[in-house]
Design a protein around this motif. Sequence first.
Motif, PDB file in Angstrom:
ATOM      1  N   THR A  58      37.717 112.240  43.197  1.00  0.00           N
ATOM      2  CA  THR A  58      37.375 110.897  42.735  1.00  0.00           C
ATOM      3  C   THR A  58      37.327 109.970  43.935  1.00  0.00           C
ATOM      4  O   THR A  58      38.297 109.881  44.688  1.00  0.00           O
ATOM      5  N   PRO A  59      36.194 109.288  44.138  1.00  0.00           N
ATOM      6  CA  PRO A  59      36.065 108.457  45.344  1.00  0.00           C
ATOM      7  C   PRO A  59      36.858 107.158  45.246  1.00  0.00           C
ATOM      8  O   PRO A  59      37.136 106.659  44.163  1.00  0.00           O
ATOM      9  N   LEU A  60      37.189 106.635  46.408  1.00  0.00           N
ATOM     10  CA  LEU A  60      37.745 105.290  46.514  1.00  0.00           C
ATOM     11  C   LEU A  60      36.565 104.341  46.645  1.00  0.00           C
ATOM     12  O   LEU A  60      35.677 104.570  47.470  1.00  0.00           O
ATOM     13  N   VAL A  61      36.531 103.296  45.839  1.00  0.00           N
ATOM     14  CA  VAL A  61      35.420 102.355  45.885  1.00  0.00           C
ATOM     15  C   VAL A  61      35.959 100.988  46.294  1.00  0.00           C
ATOM     16  O   VAL A  61      36.735 100.369  45.564  1.00  0.00           O
ATOM     17  N   ALA A  62      35.568 100.540  47.480  1.00  0.00           N
ATOM     18  CA  ALA A  62      35.900  99.203  47.947  1.00  0.00           C
ATOM     19  C   ALA A  62      34.743  98.294  47.563  1.00  0.00           C
ATOM     20  O   ALA A  62      33.612  98.521  47.974  1.00  0.00           O
ATOM     21  N   SER A  63      35.040  97.271  46.751  1.00  0.00           N
ATOM     22  CA  SER A  63      33.985  96.414  46.212  1.00  0.00           C
ATOM     23  C   SER A  63      34.133  94.982  46.710  1.00  0.00           C
ATOM     24  O   SER A  63      35.231  94.516  46.975  1.00  0.00           O
ATOM     25  N   ILE A  64      32.976  94.305  46.808  1.00  0.00           N
ATOM     26  CA  ILE A  64      32.934  92.874  47.113  1.00  0.00           C
ATOM     27  C   ILE A  64      32.091  92.230  46.022  1.00  0.00           C
ATOM     28  O   ILE A  64      30.944  92.617  45.816  1.00  0.00           O
ATOM     29  N   ASP A  65      32.669  91.243  45.314  1.00  0.00           N
ATOM     30  CA  ASP A  65      31.899  90.586  44.269  1.00  0.00           C
ATOM     31  C   ASP A  65      31.102  89.412  44.848  1.00  0.00           C
ATOM     32  O   ASP A  65      31.148  89.146  46.049  1.00  0.00           O
ATOM     33  N   ALA A  66      30.369  88.724  43.983  1.00  0.00           N
ATOM     34  CA  ALA A  66      29.481  87.648  44.429  1.00  0.00           C
ATOM     35  C   ALA A  66      30.232  86.486  45.078  1.00  0.00           C
ATOM     36  O   ALA A  66      29.680  85.773  45.907  1.00  0.00           O
ATOM     37  N   GLN A  67      31.513  86.303  44.742  1.00  0.00           N
ATOM     38  CA  GLN A  67      32.308  85.230  45.324  1.00  0.00           C
ATOM     39  C   GLN A  67      33.001  85.660  46.621  1.00  0.00           C
ATOM     40  O   GLN A  67      33.719  84.880  47.223  1.00  0.00           O
ATOM     41  N   GLY A  68      32.817  86.907  47.040  1.00  0.00           N
ATOM     42  CA  GLY A  68      33.413  87.396  48.282  1.00  0.00           C
ATOM     43  C   GLY A  68      34.824  87.932  48.119  1.00  0.00           C
ATOM     44  O   GLY A  68      35.536  88.101  49.102  1.00  0.00           O
ATOM     45  N   ARG A  69      35.250  88.208  46.893  1.00  0.00           N
ATOM     46  CA  ARG A  69      36.577  88.772  46.647  1.00  0.00           C
ATOM     47  C   ARG A  69      36.505  90.289  46.770  1.00  0.00           C
ATOM     48  O   ARG A  69      35.513  90.917  46.392  1.00  0.00           O
ATOM     49  N   TYR A  70      37.567  90.872  47.300  1.00  0.00           N
ATOM     50  CA  TYR A  70      37.617  92.314  47.545  1.00  0.00           C
ATOM     51  C   TYR A  70      38.441  93.005  46.464  1.00  0.00           C
ATOM     52  O   TYR A  70      39.457  92.474  46.011  1.00  0.00           O
ATOM     53  N   GLU A  78      40.719  99.592  38.107  1.00  0.00           N
ATOM     54  CA  GLU A  78      40.353  98.442  38.933  1.00  0.00           C
ATOM     55  C   GLU A  78      41.515  97.471  38.951  1.00  0.00           C
ATOM     56  O   GLU A  78      42.122  97.181  37.939  1.00  0.00           O
ATOM     57  N   LYS A  79      41.810  96.958  40.108  1.00  0.00           N
ATOM     58  CA  LYS A  79      42.956  96.071  40.265  1.00  0.00           C
ATOM     59  C   LYS A  79      42.497  94.638  40.455  1.00  0.00           C
ATOM     60  O   LYS A  79      41.319  94.322  40.378  1.00  0.00           O
ATOM     61  N   GLU A  80      43.445  93.774  40.742  1.00  0.00           N
ATOM     62  CA  GLU A  80      43.157  92.368  40.974  1.00  0.00           C
ATOM     63  C   GLU A  80      42.554  92.180  42.358  1.00  0.00           C
ATOM     64  O   GLU A  80      42.686  93.039  43.221  1.00  0.00           O
ATOM     65  N   PRO A  81      41.924  91.007  42.593  1.00  0.00           N
ATOM     66  CA  PRO A  81      41.345  90.765  43.917  1.00  0.00           C
ATOM     67  C   PRO A  81      42.413  90.767  45.005  1.00  0.00           C
ATOM     68  O   PRO A  81      43.567  90.410  44.773  1.00  0.00           O
ATOM     69  N   MET A  82      42.011  91.186  46.205  1.00  0.00           N
ATOM     70  CA  MET A  82      42.926  91.244  47.352  1.00  0.00           C
ATOM     71  C   MET A  82      42.148  90.937  48.613  1.00  0.00           C
ATOM     72  O   MET A  82      40.926  90.818  48.580  1.00  0.00           O
ATOM     73  N   SER A  83      42.857  90.851  49.732  1.00  0.00           N
ATOM     74  CA  SER A  83      42.186  90.589  51.007  1.00  0.00           C
ATOM     75  C   SER A  83      41.574  91.893  51.542  1.00  0.00           C
ATOM     76  O   SER A  83      41.944  92.985  51.112  1.00  0.00           O
ATOM     77  N   ALA A  84      40.668  91.756  52.489  1.00  0.00           N
ATOM     78  CA  ALA A  84      40.019  92.929  53.077  1.00  0.00           C
ATOM     79  C   ALA A  84      41.038  93.793  53.809  1.00  0.00           C
ATOM     80  O   ALA A  84      40.949  95.025  53.790  1.00  0.00           O
TER      81      ALA A  84
END
Length: 141
Positions: A58-70, A78-84
């Motif tokens: 199962t891959p790790l997926v690092a995501s960035i949403d439209a507001q720039g949250r990681y 899926e967890k809460e937003p965090m810093s890069a």
Amino acid sequence: MYKRVRRRIVAEINVVPYIDVMLVLLIVFMISTPLITQGVKVDLPQADAEPLDEQSKTPLVASIDAQGRYYLTVGANEKEPMSAEEVAILVKAHLAIEPGTPVLVNGDGAVSYNAVIQLMVLLQTVAGVPSIGLMTDSIGE
């Protein structure tokens, strides 16, 4: 009386200085070429992209949403937003437990290219990820 010795005229080109110049130029280009090329190493596919195998980890997926949250997603978790930096530290910890886990970057279309590249650089430098994949939607979707 002295006999005058006639020197014969040499009609050859002395190439030694040219060889020296070429050697210096070769060394200059060898040193300057790696400094000119910059970028992030990405393993590009040699053929059409295909979905991941069902048998793969199962891959790790690092995501960035439209507001720039990681975000960091492991499977469907899926967890809460965090810093890069937090994303990179969590990826490093996960790869220490399960080496060889694929790492993918999922960036929203509205996110700047710079934000995606910065995340990829962080994953490579801090987390030590050797290969990063980029997620896309299918053309028909």
